[in-house]
Write an enzyme that holds these catalytic residues in place. Sequence first.
Site, short mmCIF file in Angstrom:
data_model
loop_
_atom_site.label_atom_id
_atom_site.label_comp_id
_atom_site.label_asym_id
_atom_site.label_seq_id
_atom_site.Cartn_x
_atom_site.Cartn_y
_atom_site.Cartn_z
N TYR A 143 -22.32 -3.19 -25.23
CA TYR A 143 -22.10 -4.61 -25.50
C TYR A 143 -23.24 -5.49 -24.99
CZ TYR A 143 -17.21 -3.10 -26.13
OH TYR A 143 -16.06 -2.47 -26.52
N HIS B 218 -17.46 6.08 -24.65
CA HIS B 218 -17.25 5.06 -25.68
C HIS B 218 -16.98 5.68 -27.04
CE1 HIS B 218 -18.49 0.64 -26.67
NE2 HIS B 218 -17.46 1.04 -27.38
#
Length: 275
Positions: free
Chosen positions: A47, A105
């Site tokens: 992110y 992730h």
Amino acid sequence: MDSIITQGVTIPRLGFGTFRMPGADAQPVVESAMALGYRHIDTAAMYENEAAVGAAVAASGVDRNKLFITTKAWHDQLGPDALYRALDTSLRKLRLDHVDLYMIHWPSRDMDMAATLEALVALKERGLTRAIGVCNFNLPMIRRAVEDIGVPIASVQLEYHPFLSQAPMLAYLRGRGIPLTAYAPLAQGRAANEPVLAGLGRKHGTSAAQMAIAWLLDQEGVIVIPKAARRESQKANLDALTIRLDDDDRAAIAALPKDQRYVRPPFAPDWDASA
């Protein structure tokens, strides 16, 4: 706030997602969320906002022990040494000596799953994370991680919203006391304009988006991490905690199409695999 206890940690069932909030612009957004009462913050190396999240946490004045911070390793950092370096980098950006939940992730097609998950366990044993988990694993991968490798998974994070069924995964996870963390709970904004949800919102004096979050929170073992840049939306998501669905509401939402998957990167696993 309602919470779930899993693998020795307590996770608030409504968290604050930070996907697509890159750079320093995320700091005031996270500060706003924390001021409203969010204590579960979800970020990731990909992110590109861990430093901003760390700055917001530092500026908030909230006791670290009252926060639940999740971050994640990207799929090109899953070798044991790379995983350690990835978490070390994340901790420095977050200004923390540990996170509460560290997750893979996305799985990598060429990863050595046993070695990767054992490295994740080692990070927990070193005190760098209080719990470990995985995101975007399909059901065969979860079975292998839990049953064959024996990893103490605290949560599995997946796309989940009123237009996508996760029934087989939920059945499996509930049988083992593992919560599912729902990302993209508003179907990337689509829930806000869905006519059935809007009608239920009128019935409850709420919005369609709030009904989508309330539907997820109504389910056993589900944690929800909507993102919201505006303070009004952050508060509205928190207010969804007070909505109580009845059987008619559940039936109406159950009747919506449940085959709409919106997160489809080229490196995703085979979601339909059942072996």
